[in-house]
Design an enzyme around this catalytic site. Structure first.
Site, short mmCIF file in Angstrom:
data_model
loop_
_atom_site.label_atom_id
_atom_site.label_comp_id
_atom_site.label_asym_id
_atom_site.label_seq_id
_atom_site.Cartn_x
_atom_site.Cartn_y
_atom_site.Cartn_z
N SER A 168 0.83 -1.20 0.00
CA SER A 168 0.00 0.00 0.00
C SER A 168 0.88 1.26 0.00
O SER A 168 1.66 1.46 -0.91
CB SER A 168 -0.95 -0.04 1.20
N LYS A 220 -19.93 17.89 3.41
CA LYS A 220 -18.98 18.10 4.51
C LYS A 220 -18.85 16.83 5.35
O LYS A 220 -17.79 16.52 5.87
CB LYS A 220 -19.44 19.26 5.39
#
Length: 340
Positions: A168, A220
């Site tokens: 990763s 948001k």
């Protein structure tokens, strides 16, 4: 017998009290150090050639008799004298270490080490990074990768050695190397993005607990731990993951264009031998083998930027380390049967 029982009880209470005091001291240290300006660290430089030479000489002293050792030392002295007369300068190899956690905390030292070596290194030199990381936060490993990119941009050869794992975010760093070397059974890949979080909204509703989230901006907050998640929020969250994954793929493809990126960017992992077939790495070899070979023709310098720790920080680190060791030992015992 009663005496020993009472003594054991007293000892247990004493140990408990000491541990409690250490925890309190660590907490106070953390509170006092919070907001303080970090003390300056120090760049430590050691010559790895001397380390390898010491190993060899110790073995020679054990295996050779007095006359053989004397003849060997005489020959070595002549070779060194000849080299000095010819003013031969060996190429330099700067060795760095990165042991990554989920926050890529080692970036703080890495950035200073790279800044230091860039003041002296030239394209004739080489930087070797011994990398170990299973990945972590995107922005943290993005910064760590950007630090390594400084070496590439300066035109200095970068070799990345992986002995155990570079997955990763760890592989995001590894792919920047012009040469990526892996141990045969190291874990590589995991070119993907994952995010997960629990949701306890139904539990709160069951106990008649309301939870409100007020936001300005449609997205948001997409998914939340306490509130009720919507399908629209899930779709937006997944879209953000897909965008991040595409950026990750583009980044890897930029530095390793030989990869079939769609084939390897599935989130899968491979052991070193399979990773070589996938062209995720260029060579199978341990970092010890590679550096020992380079030491024969080059001057190897190990760089480590060490932060100066206050007494309170050292106490806190010691207490934290003790807890970590206990938890790791406990986890190791639980998982031992699984692997053996």
């Amino acid at each position: 017998m009663e005496f020993f029982t009472e003594y054991a009880s007293f000892l247990a209470k004493t140990v408990t009290l000491v541990v409690a005091i250490l925890v309190v001291l660590a907490s106070f240290a953390a509170l006092r150090s919070k907001g303080r300006r970090k003390s300056a660290g120090q760049l430590q430089v050691s010559k790895l050639n001397d380390f390898y030479k010491g190993l060899r000489e110790r073995l020679e002293q054990s295996l050779l008799d007095k006359d053989q050792l004397k003849a060997l030392r005489k020959g070595q002295a002549k070779a060194e004298k000849k080299q000095k007369k010819q003013h031969e300068t060996k190429p330099r190899v700067f060795v760095l270490d990165f042991d990554g956690d989920i926050k890529a905390s080692a970036t703080e030292s890495l950035r200073h080490e790279i800044t230091a070596l860039l003041t002296l290194a030239s394209p004739k030199d080489e930087v070797v990074l011994r990398l170990e990381s299973g990945g972590g936060m995107v922005h943290s490993y993005g910064l760590a990768s950007s630090q390594l990119a400084r070496i590439r941009e300066a035109g200095i050869p970068l070799t990345v050695c992986i002995d155990k794992v570079a997955a990763s975010g760890g592989y995001m760093m590894a792919c920047i190397g012009q040469k990526v070397i892996s141990a045969p059974f190291a874990i590589l890949g995991s070119i993907g993005v994952v995010a997960q979080l629990p949701n306890v909204n139904r539990l709160l509703k069951k106990h008649d607990i309301d939870y409100e989230v007020l936001t300005a901006g449609e997205y948001k907050r997409t998914l939340t731990v306490f509130g009720e998640n919507t399908e629209k929020g899930r779709e937006k969250f997944q879209q953000d993951l897909d965008i991040t994954h595409q950026l990750f793929k583009n980044f890897v493809a930029r530095y390793r264009p030989q990869l079939a990126i769609d084939e390897v960017a599935t989130g899968e992992i491979w052991l070193g031998m399979a990773a070589l077939d996938k062209q995720l790495v260029d060579e199978l070899k341990t970092s010890d083998e590679y550096l020992a070979e380079r030491a024969k023709q080059s001057e190897l310098y190990h760089l480590h930027y060490a932060e100066r720790k206050s007494l309170q920080e050292r106490i806190g680190m010691a207490a934290s380390g003790s807890v970590d060791r206990v938890l790791l030992n406990w986890w190791g015992r639980l998982t031992q049967q699984r692997f053996w």
